[in-house]
Design an enzyme around this catalytic site. Structure first.
Site, mmCIF file in Angstrom:
data_model
loop_
_atom_site.group_PDB
_atom_site.id
_atom_site.type_symbol
_atom_site.label_atom_id
_atom_site.label_comp_id
_atom_site.label_asym_id
_atom_site.label_seq_id
_atom_site.Cartn_x
_atom_site.Cartn_y
_atom_site.Cartn_z
ATOM 1 N N GLY A 286 0.798 -1.206 0.000
ATOM 2 C CA GLY A 286 0.000 0.000 0.000
ATOM 3 C C GLY A 286 0.832 1.259 0.000
ATOM 4 O O GLY A 286 0.303 2.371 -0.006
ATOM 5 N N THR A 287 2.153 1.096 -0.034
ATOM 6 C CA THR A 287 3.066 2.240 0.048
ATOM 7 C C THR A 287 3.346 2.882 -1.300
ATOM 8 O O THR A 287 3.927 3.954 -1.360
ATOM 9 C CB THR A 287 4.397 1.790 0.672
ATOM 10 O OG1 THR A 287 4.853 0.630 -0.021
ATOM 11 C CG2 THR A 287 4.215 1.425 2.133
ATOM 12 N N ILE B 194 13.069 12.803 -2.908
ATOM 13 C CA ILE B 194 11.719 12.263 -2.847
ATOM 14 C C ILE B 194 11.311 11.819 -4.257
ATOM 15 O O ILE B 194 11.235 12.630 -5.176
ATOM 16 C CB ILE B 194 10.728 13.300 -2.297
ATOM 17 C CG1 ILE B 194 11.198 13.797 -0.921
ATOM 18 C CG2 ILE B 194 9.333 12.709 -2.217
ATOM 19 C CD1 ILE B 194 11.340 12.722 0.122
ATOM 20 N N GLY C 190 8.776 5.595 4.622
ATOM 21 C CA GLY C 190 7.669 4.845 5.205
ATOM 22 C C GLY C 190 7.591 4.899 6.713
ATOM 23 O O GLY C 190 6.506 4.982 7.292
ATOM 24 N N GLU C 191 8.739 4.844 7.394
ATOM 25 C CA GLU C 191 8.739 4.734 8.855
ATOM 26 C C GLU C 191 8.812 6.095 9.559
ATOM 27 O O GLU C 191 8.234 6.278 10.633
ATOM 28 C CB GLU C 191 9.940 3.884 9.317
ATOM 29 C CG GLU C 191 10.213 2.641 8.497
ATOM 30 C CD GLU C 191 9.371 1.440 8.878
ATOM 31 O OE1 GLU C 191 8.638 1.529 9.877
ATOM 32 O OE2 GLU C 191 9.452 0.424 8.177
ATOM 33 N N ASN D 288 8.390 10.457 -5.289
ATOM 34 C CA ASN D 288 7.014 10.797 -5.652
ATOM 35 C C ASN D 288 6.434 11.610 -4.508
ATOM 36 O O ASN D 288 6.155 11.086 -3.426
ATOM 37 C CB ASN D 288 6.203 9.512 -5.868
ATOM 38 C CG ASN D 288 4.791 9.775 -6.362
ATOM 39 O OD1 ASN D 288 4.170 10.774 -6.028
ATOM 40 N ND2 ASN D 288 4.267 8.848 -7.167
ATOM 41 N N GLY E 164 14.051 6.949 1.694
ATOM 42 C CA GLY E 164 12.857 6.217 2.115
ATOM 43 C C GLY E 164 12.089 6.951 3.193
ATOM 44 O O GLY E 164 12.675 7.570 4.081
#
Length: 734
Positions: free
Chosen positions: A463-464, A624, A699-700, A626, A697
């Site tokens: 979903g990322t 980045i 996500g976290e 996107n 990255g």
């Protein structure tokens, strides 16, 4: 042609998801599909004396009831149950292996029937008799029995002496409860049986090859006997890193019955899987009167299971963020009769930084200093533990841009000094940090003569936005439109990758794509230079690029050859290249992402109801890829941080060792009414050291520091410090 890297590109898989074309693990079917429903234990520890399945088997439509007494053959060695992210210390849990009960809600039987309703009804008829044993499920009661685990955080100086001699000191415990992932998609596996005992497994997972190896090991199957697929995942964020027990049970039933079997866990059964472990974060800080940190000590005490020692880095983040000559950090684990904890978004950091950043806020209050000013005075340009400079660290700019966007300079420092009608207004802030990791990934690119490109890798998209990132990078590297690219992933037969986690996927898979595209460019150039009167004669591969369907000289765009002509000349209908992500070892720098979070809360003075009305999260995470999907990741992390601060808590009745709120009616998570204004700022950060594209990255990092910023804002609003999460109204008005 428009450059896609760095743009706000919509998800290429978005239409499939919103129209229902995307298929998830429980949506694949077969003509002979049977349905399995799990029977769970009702005691936390002991032995199964007997299992009476006669009433269940008498139900029309029930095919079999699997237990430890009649299961198919399983491996009997620990290593055959150890998956890619399993703790090295201990014995991994083996579903239906024997008569031992290790935790409450452990699976003890699987009822298989022709339809799910029949299986679910029959499961209520299975009668299990137990010999119960004494158990422990309370972390605080076992705190003194916790044992030390080896964590690579070296002590510096004499923290005890420096703390005792500091002009200003702060020492306190901060508590984080058990928290569960609660993804929208329930854990499910659909296993198709093929002639000869081969299995095709559709599983909800973050690592299809990890599951494939695990299933092969558990059932002693050959590698080519098992294919695992997971094309779409409805949320996971750590809960799918390890194979969950339903995939073992579904495979077990399929092998025994020689037919397709689906097992879907209920929402309540999801609370018998992995979780963020409860921790006690003990922080002691000492500072001079001007705010310089004289000492920093951090002790984490976390829970783990009796059979495995799971831990993550709670204690090293102070060394990443702040400078102190005297530091000591220890990590201890208390063994309890519970399932093994697991990774949950920003594991270690979300818990450890919560304690650290609340302690920094309390130190600022004791110093009568602005919390932002204290962090700037303690700012470190080096990883203190590794004694290395960062490949890039623009946390100062995060502080500056975040504070400006939030309006931090207008803050009245006195608690209870800011109001909006009957509500007290509080402003709090915190820092965040996460590792910038990269792993070996492989990808295969196939380019056809008509300009279509297929990019394939075994990695997952939980979903990322991995589908979209892969398509974007391939489009730019190969000079073709985005809609000419097909991405294949989530299949164990595709090029090798690790599990998707740790915020390493985007950086890792992008570089594999770049490398494979470079090989395609080199081959096309070689053929093009063999064409009569080639416009690219004499150019090297680093002097040309692929753009607008052609090979183009970088220095002179008029020198180009259409790729279709090149392939026609070479008599090729396709070019296929497979490469891995290759990163140079860098022992001279620390690699991290950083953030600054500013939060506004409004608290009803009489009722204690808390609203998080504004959050600004300024993030420095390299290049980045996107901006749209990355901002969504940060916003999702912020929402989760709101839940961690104010809502989420699994409650165990320690008399029974059982979670009492194993549902999302009573285990509270943020809903629309809880989420207001969230502003994400990406601080420009160029990192030419970490990798070719400068990717880190995101996500976290979005969740790290958010609970602390909210907790600090609640203190500023009310003058009441709540250190044990979640901060609920009873803790404010009680």
């Amino acid at each position: 042609m428009t450059a896609h890297i760095g743009s706000a590109t919509s998800r290429v898989d978005g239409r499939a998801k919103v129209t229902g074309a995307a298929k998830y693990a429980a949506e694949f079917t077969a003509p002979d599909l049977a349905f399995g429903v799990v029977v769970n234990s009702t005691i936390p520890k002991g032995r199964i004396i007997s299992i009476d399945t006669s009433r269940a088997l008498a139900v029309d439509g029930v095919i079999d009831v699997l237990t430890h007494a009649n299961r198919v053959r399983m491996a009997d060695k620990d290593d055959d149950y150890r998956d890619e992210v399993a703790p090295e210390d201990g014995s991994p849990y083996r579903p239906l292996y024997d008569d031992r009960v290790h935790f409450n809600f452990q699976p003890v039987a699987l009822v298989v029937a022709e339809d799910e309703d029949t299986a679910r009804f029959a499961a209520t008829l299975v009668e299990v008799a137990y010999q119960a044993e004494s158990f422990a499920t309370d972390l605080h009661a076992r705190r003194e029995q916790a044992f030390k685990v080896d964590k690579p955080v070296k002590p510096r100086g004499d923290a005890t002496k420096a703390l005792a001699g500091a002009a200003v000191r702060h020492d306190a415990d901060y508590g984080v409860p058990i928290e569960y992932h609660n993804p929208m998609e329930l854990y499910a596996s659909t296993v198709l049986w093929r002639e000869g005992g081969k299995l095709v497994v559709y599983d909800k997972t973050q690592g299809v090859q990890n599951v494939q190896r695990y299933v092969c090991s558990v059932f002693q199957l050959k590698d080519d006997d098992v294919q695992v697929m997971s094309p779409f995942v409805g949320g996971a964020f750590g809960s799918g890193l390890r194979p969950q027990y339903q995939v073992v049970l579904a495979a077990m039933a399929a092998l025994k019955l020689k037919r397709a079997v689906r097992v879907v866990l209920s929402r309540a059964q999801m609370y018998g899987l992995c979780y963020r472990p409860a921790t006690i974060e003990r922080l002691a800080l000492g500072a001079s009167e001007d705010g310089a940190l004289a000492a920093l000590t951090h002790e984490a005490i976390a829970m783990t299971s009796q059979h495995e020692a799971f831990s993550r880095n709670d204690i090293g983040w102070g060394d990443v963020l702040y400078t102190s000559d005297n530091s000591r950090a220890t990590h201890r684990l208390a063994r309890l009769d519970v399932p093994t904890p697991g990774d949950m978004r920003a594991p270690g950091a979300a818990s450890g930084v919560y304690g650290l950043e609340c302690a920094m806020d309390e130190l600022a209050v004791a110093l009568k200093m602005d919390p932002l000013e204290l962090r700037l005075r303690c700012y470190s340009d080096r990883d203190q533990d590794k004694n290395l400079p960062f490949s890039s660290k623009r946390l100062r700019e995060c502080y500056q841009q975040g504070a400006e966007a939030f309006g931090w300079s207008e803050r009245n420092p006195e608690p209870r000094s800011m109001r909006d009608g009957r509500e007290l207004v509080g402003w709090g802030m915190a820092s965040g940090a996460w590792e910038a990791l990269q792993m070996p990934f492989a990808t295969r690119i196939v380019m056809t003569a008509n300009g279509h490109v297929e990019v394939a890798s075994a990695t997952s998209d939980i979903g990322t936005g991995t589908y979209t990132i892969m398509a974007q990078v391939a489009a730019d590297m190969l000079g073709v439109p985005l809609d000419s690219i097909t991405v294949k992933l989530g299949d164990s037969t595709l090029p090798k990758t690790p599990v998707e986690g740790g915020s390493w996927t985007a950086a890792s898979i992008s570089h594999a794509i770049v490398n494979a595209a470079a090989d395609i460019r080199a081959e096309l150039l070689k053929i093009a230079q063999g064409m009569p009167e080639s416009a690219l004669e004499g150019l090297g591969t680093d002097e040309v690029t692929l753009a607008d369907g052609a090979i183009v000289a970088i220095a002179d765009r008029s020198r180009s050859v259409p790729m279709a002509d090149v392939m026609r000349h070479g008599g090729m209908d396709r070019i296929e290249k497979e490469r891995g992500s290759e990163f140079e070892d860098d022992d001279e720098h620390a690699h991290n992402t950083h953030s600054a979070i500013f939060a506004e809360v409004k608290v009803d003075e009489e009722l204690g109801v808390i609203r998080v009305t504004r959050i600004v999260n300024a993030v420095a995470a390299g290049r980045i890829l996107n901006t749209k999907t990355a901002a969504s990741q940060i916003m999702g992390g912020v929402v989760w941080g709101i839940g961690m601060a104010l809502h989420e808590e699994a409650m165990i009745d320690h008399r029974f060792g059982r979670i009492m709120n194993a549902n999302i009616a009573e285990y509270h998570v943020p809903v629309n009414a809880d989420v207001h204004d969230i502003q994400v700022i990406f601080v420009e950060e160029e990192d030419r050291i970490i990798n070719k594209l400068g990717i880190k990255g995101v996500g976290e990092i979005g969740i790290v520091g958010v609970p602390a910023a909210i907790a600090n804002a609640v203190y500023h609003a009310t003058g009441r410090r709540v250190r044990d999460l979640p901060i609920t109204l009873d803790k404010l008005v009680g």
